[in-house]
Design a protein around this motif. Structure first.
Motif, PDB file in Angstrom:
ATOM      1  N   UNK A 286     -24.357 -28.995 106.009  1.00  0.00           N
ATOM      2  CA  UNK A 286     -24.223 -28.191 107.219  1.00  0.00           C
ATOM      3  C   UNK A 286     -25.484 -27.454 107.602  1.00  0.00           C
ATOM      4  N   UNK A 287     -26.411 -27.270 106.665  1.00  0.00           N
ATOM      5  CA  UNK A 287     -27.666 -26.586 106.976  1.00  0.00           C
ATOM      6  C   UNK A 287     -28.779 -27.549 107.375  1.00  0.00           C
TER       7      UNK A 287
ATOM      8  N   UNK B 155     -21.890 -37.823 119.442  1.00  0.00           N
ATOM      9  CA  UNK B 155     -21.242 -37.051 120.512  1.00  0.00           C
ATOM     10  C   UNK B 155     -21.821 -35.640 120.618  1.00  0.00           C
ATOM     11  N   UNK B 156     -23.144 -35.549 120.501  1.00  0.00           N
ATOM     12  CA  UNK B 156     -23.854 -34.292 120.704  1.00  0.00           C
ATOM     13  C   UNK B 156     -23.844 -33.324 119.541  1.00  0.00           C
ATOM     14  N   UNK B 157     -23.288 -33.721 118.408  1.00  0.00           N
ATOM     15  CA  UNK B 157     -23.216 -32.832 117.252  1.00  0.00           C
ATOM     16  C   UNK B 157     -23.815 -33.520 116.024  1.00  0.00           C
TER      17      UNK B 157
ATOM     18  N   UNK C 142     -20.518 -44.667 105.908  1.00  0.00           N
ATOM     19  CA  UNK C 142     -19.461 -43.945 106.603  1.00  0.00           C
ATOM     20  C   UNK C 142     -20.128 -42.682 107.139  1.00  0.00           C
ATOM     21  N   UNK C 143     -19.607 -42.133 108.210  1.00  0.00           N
ATOM     22  CA  UNK C 143     -20.202 -40.899 108.734  1.00  0.00           C
ATOM     23  C   UNK C 143     -19.117 -39.851 108.941  1.00  0.00           C
ATOM     24  N   UNK C 144     -19.579 -38.605 109.025  1.00  0.00           N
ATOM     25  CA  UNK C 144     -18.671 -37.504 109.287  1.00  0.00           C
ATOM     26  C   UNK C 144     -19.452 -36.371 109.945  1.00  0.00           C
ATOM     27  N   UNK C 145     -18.776 -35.530 110.736  1.00  0.00           N
ATOM     28  CA  UNK C 145     -19.465 -34.380 111.326  1.00  0.00           C
ATOM     29  C   UNK C 145     -20.009 -33.500 110.201  1.00  0.00           C
TER      30      UNK C 145
ATOM     31  N   UNK D 248     -22.222 -45.882 116.647  1.00  0.00           N
ATOM     32  CA  UNK D 248     -23.661 -45.743 116.535  1.00  0.00           C
ATOM     33  C   UNK D 248     -24.004 -44.264 116.434  1.00  0.00           C
ATOM     34  N   UNK D 249     -24.689 -43.876 115.368  1.00  0.00           N
ATOM     35  CA  UNK D 249     -25.133 -42.509 115.156  1.00  0.00           C
ATOM     36  C   UNK D 249     -26.603 -42.460 115.549  1.00  0.00           C
ATOM     37  N   UNK D 250     -26.956 -41.597 116.480  1.00  0.00           N
ATOM     38  CA  UNK D 250     -28.327 -41.520 116.985  1.00  0.00           C
ATOM     39  C   UNK D 250     -29.250 -40.890 115.950  1.00  0.00           C
TER      40      UNK D 250
END
Length: 157
Positions: A13-14, A37-39, A52-55, A114-116
């Motif tokens: 998160x940091x 999505x902007x985050x 795999x991805x996660x916020x 797709x993760x930017x």
């Protein structure tokens, strides 16, 4: 090797987008932070949850050595058709004005997204995928590779 000012240690998160996170023990995983999505979103690079991805905003559970401000380089010899059936997770794709990594949403029932990684690039008229890529720090004679993806896994099932 990394110089002391080139890294920190902490939770995902940091970490800001274009940070590489390296594991400190066998229970942690390497990851790259991008945007979805902007985050901020973490794409896991190793272990059971690879690609795999996660916020990642606010995530205090996953931790590691954080290398901010990485650059992504692609191996042009690993260029593949991004629309091929054999293109799997973990490839990086140059599309529109972005360089993205193909990752699976762990809550998306196998849906790939797709993760930017890099945005605001010159507009591309098509797409190209690369199975070999690396994360680097520094430039010129000071450039060092801190992560290398040799070959992306086969297409997800």
């Amino acid at each position: 090797m990394l110089e002391p000012h080139e890294f920190t240690v902490g939770p995902f998160g940091s970490a800001s987008p274009l940070s590489l996170i390296l594991p400190r023990n066998k229970y942690e995983a390497a990851a790259v932070i991008g945007e979805f999505e902007g985050a901020p979103a973490a794409v896991v690079l190793t272990g059971d949850f690879a690609f795999r991805f996660f916020p990642s905003a606010g995530n205090q559970n996953w931790q590691g050595l954080i290398v901010p401000g990485i650059r992504i380089e692609v191996d042009e010899a690993s260029l593949v058709d991004p629309d091929s059936e054999s293109v799997g997770l973990g490839v990086v794709v140059r599309t529109d004005t972005r360089l993205v990594i193909r990752a699976m949403d762990p809550n998306g029932f196998g849906r790939m997204n797709f993760i930017t990684l890099h945005g605001e690039l010159a507009a591309a008229m098509g797409r190209a995928a690369f199975t070999t890529w690396q994360a680097v720090v520094g430039a010129g004679p000071d450039k060092r590779v801190v992560w290398r993806a040799e070959k992306a896994p086969a297409k997800a099932t």
